[in-house]
Design a protein around this motif. Structure first.
Motif, mmCIF file in Angstrom:
data_model
loop_
_atom_site.group_PDB
_atom_site.id
_atom_site.type_symbol
_atom_site.label_atom_id
_atom_site.label_comp_id
_atom_site.label_asym_id
_atom_site.label_seq_id
_atom_site.Cartn_x
_atom_site.Cartn_y
_atom_site.Cartn_z
ATOM 1 N N ARG A 225 0.806 -1.108 0.002
ATOM 2 C CA ARG A 225 -0.217 0.224 0.051
ATOM 3 C C ARG A 225 0.922 1.164 -0.068
ATOM 4 N NH1 ARG A 225 -3.745 1.283 5.338
ATOM 5 N NH2 ARG A 225 -1.676 1.823 6.045
ATOM 6 N N ARG A 226 1.951 1.213 0.756
ATOM 7 C CA ARG A 226 2.905 2.294 0.647
ATOM 8 C C ARG A 226 3.567 2.761 -0.471
ATOM 9 N NH1 ARG A 226 7.725 2.122 4.951
ATOM 10 N NH2 ARG A 226 5.977 2.182 6.526
ATOM 11 N N ARG A 227 4.020 1.494 -1.116
ATOM 12 C CA ARG A 227 4.655 1.690 -2.554
ATOM 13 C C ARG A 227 3.696 2.254 -3.586
ATOM 14 N NH1 ARG A 227 8.376 -3.587 -3.118
ATOM 15 N NH2 ARG A 227 6.397 -4.396 -2.145
ATOM 16 N N GLN A 228 2.182 1.532 -3.563
ATOM 17 C CA GLN A 228 1.338 2.179 -4.399
ATOM 18 C C GLN A 228 1.166 3.533 -4.155
ATOM 19 O OE1 GLN A 228 -2.337 0.027 -4.147
ATOM 20 N NE2 GLN A 228 -3.253 1.017 -5.942
ATOM 21 N N GLY A 229 0.884 3.929 -2.921
ATOM 22 C CA GLY A 229 0.703 5.525 -2.747
ATOM 23 C C GLY A 229 1.885 6.387 -3.142
ATOM 24 N N ALA A 232 1.379 6.789 -6.871
ATOM 25 C CA ALA A 232 0.160 7.598 -7.272
ATOM 26 C C ALA A 232 0.649 9.346 -7.461
ATOM 27 C CB ALA A 232 -0.920 7.545 -6.261
#
Length: 232
Positions: A225-229, A232
């Motif tokens: 989730r952190r890397r996806q954020g 973004a």
């Protein structure tokens, strides 16, 4: 104040079914690598000591060889328990270090922002620990399992690492601890018992501790989730 960091990585990982929490693979990398990334992004940390066990010493050294922290890092063996291990790490810091940051290798989701927050709080107050509010209802029970009292959770926090202390306070706390007392579970306890005031600063719910294999799955999901954020 010159800040040195201790990463406590000498634990036995008894509840991980033989997996070493320091070097276990987390999102494709050893768990310790994520901690090293966060430390490397904090230039205020001028020295680093990683306290290891005989079982993971070689693996940690190999990992550090590829790290930008290699030139400012010392690896040392820990002792029979956490208190002894961290004290050994503190002894390896140069005399110029006045502020000591302690972090568990088993909390790989720490961020550079959280480390900086701890350094600022420790420099301001002399002793500061990351903490988050308790969300569950907490009950004290007796030996038979009967509830004695339900505690007011509005005044309770769950303590994490990093924990940051003036070095002279921490070393005084080690000297103050009775030699026949059970070892403290964290450095804040040592400092509190020595009579120094300890403050809290905001931790993070994501800054979880790897205790069981289930925690690995949760940590991997949080990292994703952190890397996806970040993308973004």
């Amino acid at each position: 104040m010159k800040c040195g960091a201790i990463i406590a990585a000498a634990g036995s990982s008894r509840r991980m079914n033989g997996l070493d929490k320091t070097l276990v693979q987390l999102a494709g990398r050893p768990a310790l690598a994520w901690v090293l990334d966060a430390v490397a992004a904090v230039p205020e940390i001028t020295e680093l000591v990683v306290v290891v066990s005989p079982a993971n010493r070689d693996g940690v050294r190999t990992l550090l060889e590829a790290s930008p922290l290699a030139a400012r890092t010392v690896v040392c063996l820990g002792g029979a328990h956490r208190q002894e291990s961290v004290r050994a790490g503190v002894a390896r810091l140069s005399p110029e270090v006045e502020l000591v940051l302690i972090h568990d290798a088993a909390r790989p989701l720490v961020t550079s922002e959280l480390l900086r927050r701890g350094i600022e709080a420790g420099a301001t107050w002399g002793a500061a620990v990351a903490a988050v509010p308790v969300s569950d209802t907490i009950k004290q029970v007796d030996a038979s399992g009967q509830v004695v009292v339900t505690l007011d959770r509005s005044s309770l926090v769950a303590v994490q690492t990093p924990q940051v202390f003036q070095r002279d306070w921490l070393e005084a706390a080690y000297r103050h601890w009775p030699p026949d007392a059970p070892p403290a579970t964290d450095e804040a306890t040592l400092v509190e018992r020595a009579g120094f005031p300890v403050r809290i600063f905001p931790g993070s719910p994501d800054n979880l501790k790897l205790t069981t294999e289930t925690d690995l799955a949760v940590a991997a999901a949080l990292l994703a989730r952190r890397r996806q954020g970040a993308r973004a």
